[in-house]
Design a protein around this motif. Structure first.
Motif, mmCIF file in Angstrom:
data_model
loop_
_atom_site.group_PDB
_atom_site.id
_atom_site.type_symbol
_atom_site.label_atom_id
_atom_site.label_comp_id
_atom_site.label_asym_id
_atom_site.label_seq_id
_atom_site.Cartn_x
_atom_site.Cartn_y
_atom_site.Cartn_z
ATOM 1 N N GLY A 162 0.824 -1.204 0.000
ATOM 2 C CA GLY A 162 0.000 0.000 0.000
ATOM 3 C C GLY A 162 0.849 1.242 0.000
ATOM 4 O O GLY A 162 1.867 1.314 -0.683
ATOM 5 N N ILE A 163 0.443 2.195 0.794
ATOM 6 C CA ILE A 163 1.124 3.489 0.855
ATOM 7 C C ILE A 163 1.735 3.673 2.243
ATOM 8 O O ILE A 163 1.071 3.449 3.255
ATOM 9 C CB ILE A 163 0.147 4.653 0.581
ATOM 10 N N ILE A 164 3.005 4.055 2.273
ATOM 11 C CA ILE A 164 3.628 4.450 3.524
ATOM 12 C C ILE A 164 3.581 5.967 3.590
ATOM 13 O O ILE A 164 3.921 6.654 2.627
ATOM 14 C CB ILE A 164 5.069 3.913 3.638
ATOM 15 N N LYS A 165 3.115 6.485 4.729
ATOM 16 C CA LYS A 165 3.012 7.936 4.928
ATOM 17 C C LYS A 165 3.830 8.326 6.152
ATOM 18 O O LYS A 165 3.871 7.599 7.142
ATOM 19 C CB LYS A 165 1.562 8.359 5.161
ATOM 20 N N LEU A 166 4.457 9.492 6.053
ATOM 21 C CA LEU A 166 5.098 10.102 7.209
ATOM 22 C C LEU A 166 4.248 11.303 7.591
ATOM 23 O O LEU A 166 4.110 12.250 6.816
ATOM 24 C CB LEU A 166 6.527 10.530 6.878
ATOM 25 N N LEU A 167 3.624 11.235 8.773
ATOM 26 C CA LEU A 167 2.740 12.298 9.247
ATOM 27 C C LEU A 167 3.410 13.064 10.375
ATOM 28 O O LEU A 167 4.208 12.506 11.143
ATOM 29 C CB LEU A 167 1.412 11.715 9.741
ATOM 30 N N HIS A 195 5.242 13.167 3.684
ATOM 31 C CA HIS A 195 5.770 12.355 2.585
ATOM 32 C C HIS A 195 4.924 11.095 2.438
ATOM 33 O O HIS A 195 4.369 10.584 3.416
ATOM 34 C CB HIS A 195 7.229 11.966 2.891
ATOM 35 N N ARG A 196 4.849 10.620 1.211
ATOM 36 C CA ARG A 196 4.202 9.322 0.966
ATOM 37 C C ARG A 196 4.906 8.620 -0.174
ATOM 38 O O ARG A 196 5.484 9.240 -1.059
ATOM 39 C CB ARG A 196 2.723 9.476 0.648
ATOM 40 N N LYS A 239 4.396 -5.433 0.369
ATOM 41 C CA LYS A 239 4.542 -6.314 1.536
ATOM 42 C C LYS A 239 5.930 -6.955 1.508
ATOM 43 O O LYS A 239 6.371 -7.456 0.482
ATOM 44 C CB LYS A 239 3.464 -7.389 1.521
ATOM 45 N N GLY A 240 6.624 -6.888 2.631
ATOM 46 C CA GLY A 240 7.967 -7.458 2.711
ATOM 47 C C GLY A 240 9.081 -6.481 2.460
ATOM 48 O O GLY A 240 10.253 -6.775 2.712
ATOM 49 N N ASP A 241 8.755 -5.262 1.961
ATOM 50 C CA ASP A 241 9.789 -4.247 1.749
ATOM 51 C C ASP A 241 10.259 -3.709 3.103
ATOM 52 O O ASP A 241 9.437 -3.454 3.994
ATOM 53 C CB ASP A 241 9.244 -3.072 0.933
ATOM 54 N N PRO A 242 11.562 -3.502 3.273
ATOM 55 C CA PRO A 242 12.041 -2.922 4.527
ATOM 56 C C PRO A 242 11.821 -1.414 4.559
ATOM 57 O O PRO A 242 11.916 -0.735 3.541
ATOM 58 C CB PRO A 242 13.533 -3.254 4.519
ATOM 59 N N LEU A 243 11.509 -0.887 5.738
ATOM 60 C CA LEU A 243 11.347 0.547 5.917
ATOM 61 C C LEU A 243 12.000 0.963 7.232
ATOM 62 O O LEU A 243 12.155 0.155 8.143
ATOM 63 C CB LEU A 243 9.871 0.949 5.882
ATOM 64 N N LEU A 244 12.364 2.240 7.321
ATOM 65 C CA LEU A 244 13.098 2.708 8.495
ATOM 66 C C LEU A 244 12.835 4.195 8.706
ATOM 67 O O LEU A 244 12.851 4.972 7.758
ATOM 68 C CB LEU A 244 14.594 2.444 8.292
ATOM 69 N N LEU A 245 12.583 4.557 9.960
ATOM 70 C CA LEU A 245 12.495 5.964 10.345
ATOM 71 C C LEU A 245 13.601 6.250 11.356
ATOM 72 O O LEU A 245 13.683 5.602 12.394
ATOM 73 C CB LEU A 245 11.134 6.286 10.977
ATOM 74 N N VAL A 303 1.436 2.784 7.585
ATOM 75 C CA VAL A 303 1.567 1.891 6.436
ATOM 76 C C VAL A 303 0.200 1.300 6.122
ATOM 77 O O VAL A 303 -0.394 0.611 6.961
ATOM 78 C CB VAL A 303 2.589 0.758 6.701
ATOM 79 N N ASP A 304 -0.298 1.604 4.918
ATOM 80 C CA ASP A 304 -1.605 1.120 4.460
ATOM 81 C C ASP A 304 -2.697 1.384 5.500
ATOM 82 O O ASP A 304 -3.519 0.528 5.805
ATOM 83 C CB ASP A 304 -1.525 -0.371 4.138
ATOM 84 N N GLY A 305 -2.666 2.593 6.055
ATOM 85 C CA GLY A 305 -3.703 3.014 6.995
ATOM 86 C C GLY A 305 -3.457 2.636 8.438
ATOM 87 O O GLY A 305 -4.182 3.092 9.326
ATOM 88 N N GLU A 306 -2.451 1.832 8.721
ATOM 89 C CA GLU A 306 -2.180 1.406 10.097
ATOM 90 C C GLU A 306 -0.981 2.171 10.649
ATOM 91 O O GLU A 306 0.089 2.180 10.048
ATOM 92 C CB GLU A 306 -1.883 -0.097 10.138
#
Length: 577
Positions: A163-168, A180-181, A186-192, A339-342
């Motif tokens: 889905g969409i990853i958003k930084l709020l 940012h979006r 699914k399965g992609d790594p992400l990091l803040l 991520v995808d609304g969650e």
């Protein structure tokens, strides 16, 4: 045309800047247009034209490489603030407030991302280079990094949904603002990652005071050109403190302060270490690697460089820091990852705190690992991956993909090359202090940038390494890993073109590789043979002792050494053709 070779397919030529461009034009005239009947698709990627076209030249370069499949790229400059102001005065019709990022940033990352390519850098196999081993044992250099913050204290995971990853961001208004979006699978790594501006300032005070107390020259290294909202924010805060609180004290003691991009700085310090220094690397993941390397070098030194070193660097097409969203917080508040609304994570930040959100594409990682194994198998290389999988879920996906690709190769009855997985700090130390006979070191983006520059510097010069960008679709872009040699260009201009000091070896090798690949794809044996002779003539020229000033004193037969300028080197190469 008499005595020329006819070439069916076009070759993409991406022009650059400064002294590298002077050399490039001479090489094209001497070894391409006068020897080959070939169509050149030429695009001006100079800093000036990138700005004048508002980045359109970069887009044209990407499309040309994708369309024609093979190209060669020259080095270009990334403009600083004063250079940008000068160019905007020259082009008054260009709106400085509406510039596309492609107009001012380095085009390298955009091109790699645009063609989905990964970089392999390796030593050119000169037979007689005797690189001076820097004296490192007991060298008085200390590395200082930040203990907390950054990627070390990041939130990182594998995406649970496509889905969409958003930084709020939630600030004083109380209303969520989308910073940012981006799309994520699914399965992609992400990091803040975030860093505390107060911690950065506290670290800066400790850093400068320690240098004063211990009377050390000061080195500060970050990657602010590529990660301006994160590393750039740190640099700004640290240098403000230096100017306001420490500059007079440092200069009064006769000490020096140097800032440089961390990849160039690491290459310079490792290959030509200062007598006594405090090296500040605020990014703690990079800082810990360099801290461990320096301690290893101080204890054991650097061995003779007899092994072939090759580094495969995952491209900006895969993301990581080079494809990140990065910016300082405008005010105090809460930053959230959705991520995808969650909502997956939330943390407090204060005004000015640098923030970085990065992700990677699992399929891009798989393409890269497959390319690594293909290259290693083709050239009989051992593979040493560097991953932080013990505590980084972000890196665990790389480990999983390696296993997946290995199984797929086994099903095809194609055994993968021998490989190991180790921490990046161990990977770096092995590459420098214990290189095996013929090894490939796959590294993520920022690591690959730093590691390859160190390796090239220890191999003799950035002009003695080759660089190839290859996409899964077969597009290949050959380039020299060095920059534009600004200082040499200034001398060239001041001398009216009489002082042309530049080592064109890496550009010659890139040109030879591009023509050889074009010949192989076209089934043009005459072209492939010509390209092979060009590369061999380069090696023979150096083997005969004819070198440019950067390699002075670095050949095994000192009596045969003859130092020449750019044109003298090209003439010697032409004679050997």
């Amino acid at each position: 045309m008499d005595n020329t070779i006819r070439v069916e397919s076009p070759l993409v030529i991406l022009h650059g800047d400064e002294m590298a461009q002077v050399a490039f034009e001479e090489l094209l005239k001497t070894f391409v247009t006068s020897r080959l009947e070939i169509e050149l698709k030429e695009i001006d990627l100079s800093a000036e034209n990138r700005l004048a076209t508002n980045g359109q030249a970069v887009t044209e370069a990407i499309e040309a490489i994708k369309k024609y499949g093979i190209g060669i790229k020259n080095a270009g400059i990334t403009v600083n603030r004063s250079q940008l102001e000068a160019l905007l005065k020259k082009y008054p019709d260009v709106d400085g407030n509406a510039l596309d990022p492609l107009a001012t940033k380095s085009p390298n990352g955009a091109i790699r991302k645009g063609i989905g390519g990964n970089i392999t850098r390796e030593d050119i196999q000169f037979r007689n280079l005797r690189v001076r081993r820097p004296e490192w044992i007991d060298r008085d250099i200390e590395v200082m990094t930040m203990d907390n913050g950054g990627i070390k204290d990041s939130f990182n995971e594998l995406a649970r949904a496509t889905g969409i990853i958003k930084l709020l961001f939630v600030g004083s208004s109380g209303d969520p603002e989308e910073l940012h979006r981006r799309e994520i699978n699914k399965g992609d790594p992400l990091l803040l990652a975030t860093n505390d501006l107060g911690d950065i300032r506290d670290w800066a005070h400790r850093f400068f005071q320690r240098a004063i107390d211990e009377k050390r020259d000061i080195y500060l290294g970050l990657k602010d050109t590529v990660i301006p909202g994160y590393d750039g924010a740190m640099r700004s805060a640290i240098e403000d403190i230096y100017q306001s609180d420490y500059r007079e004290k440092v200069e009064g003691l006769g000490l020096n302060f140097y800032y440089e991009l961390i990849d160039a700085q690491a290459a310079r310090i490792v290959s030509n270490p200062p007598e006594r220094a405090l090296w500040g690397v605020p990014d703690n993941t990079t800082g810990r690697k360099l801290f461990k390397l320096v301690n290893q070098l101080k204890r054991y030194g650097i061995p003779d460089r007899s092994a072939h070193v090759s580094i495969s660097r995952m491209s900006a097409g895969g993301g990581d820091q080079y494809g990140s969203f990065n910016a300082p917080a405008r005010e105090d508040g809460i930053v959230k990852v959705v991520v995808d609304g969650e909502e997956r994570h939330a943390r407090h930040v204060k005004k000015g705190d640098p923030m970085l959100l990065m992700s990677n594409d699992r399929e891009a990682i798989k393409d890269w690992v497959s390319q690594v194994f293909r290259d290693a198998s083709r050239k009989d290389k051992e593979v040493y991956f560097g991953l932080k999988r013990e505590y980084m879920e972000y890196d665990e996906v790389f480990s999983n993909v390696i296993t997946e690709v290995r199984r797929e190769l086994a099903k095809q009855h194609t055994p993968p090359p021998s490989f190991m997985i180790m921490r990046p700090s161990r990977q770096l130390r092995k590459m420098i202090t214990d290189p095996p006979r013929n090894a490939l070191y796959p590294s993520q983006n920022l690591d690959g940038d730093i590691f390859s520059d160190i390796s090239a510097a220890l191999g003799g010069s950035l002009a003695t390494a080759s660089s190839i960008i290859e996409s899964k679709d077969g597009a290949m872009l050959f380039e020299a890993p060095h920059g534009t040699a600004h200082d040499l260009y200034v001398k060239y201009q001041e001398s009216g073109g009489k002082e042309a000091h530049f080592n064109p070896s890496a550009l010659i090798y890139a040109l030879g590789n591009a023509l050889e690949t074009l010949g192989e794809r076209d089934g043009n044996r005459e072209l492939a043979d010509y390209a092979g002779r060009l590369k061999q003539a380069l090696k023979d020229t150096v083997a005969d002792g004819i070198v440019t000033a950067d390699l002075k004193g670095k050949i095994t037969n000192k009596d045969a050494e003859k130092v020449v300028d750019l044109y003298g080197f090209i003439d010697a190469l032409k004679a050997r053709m």
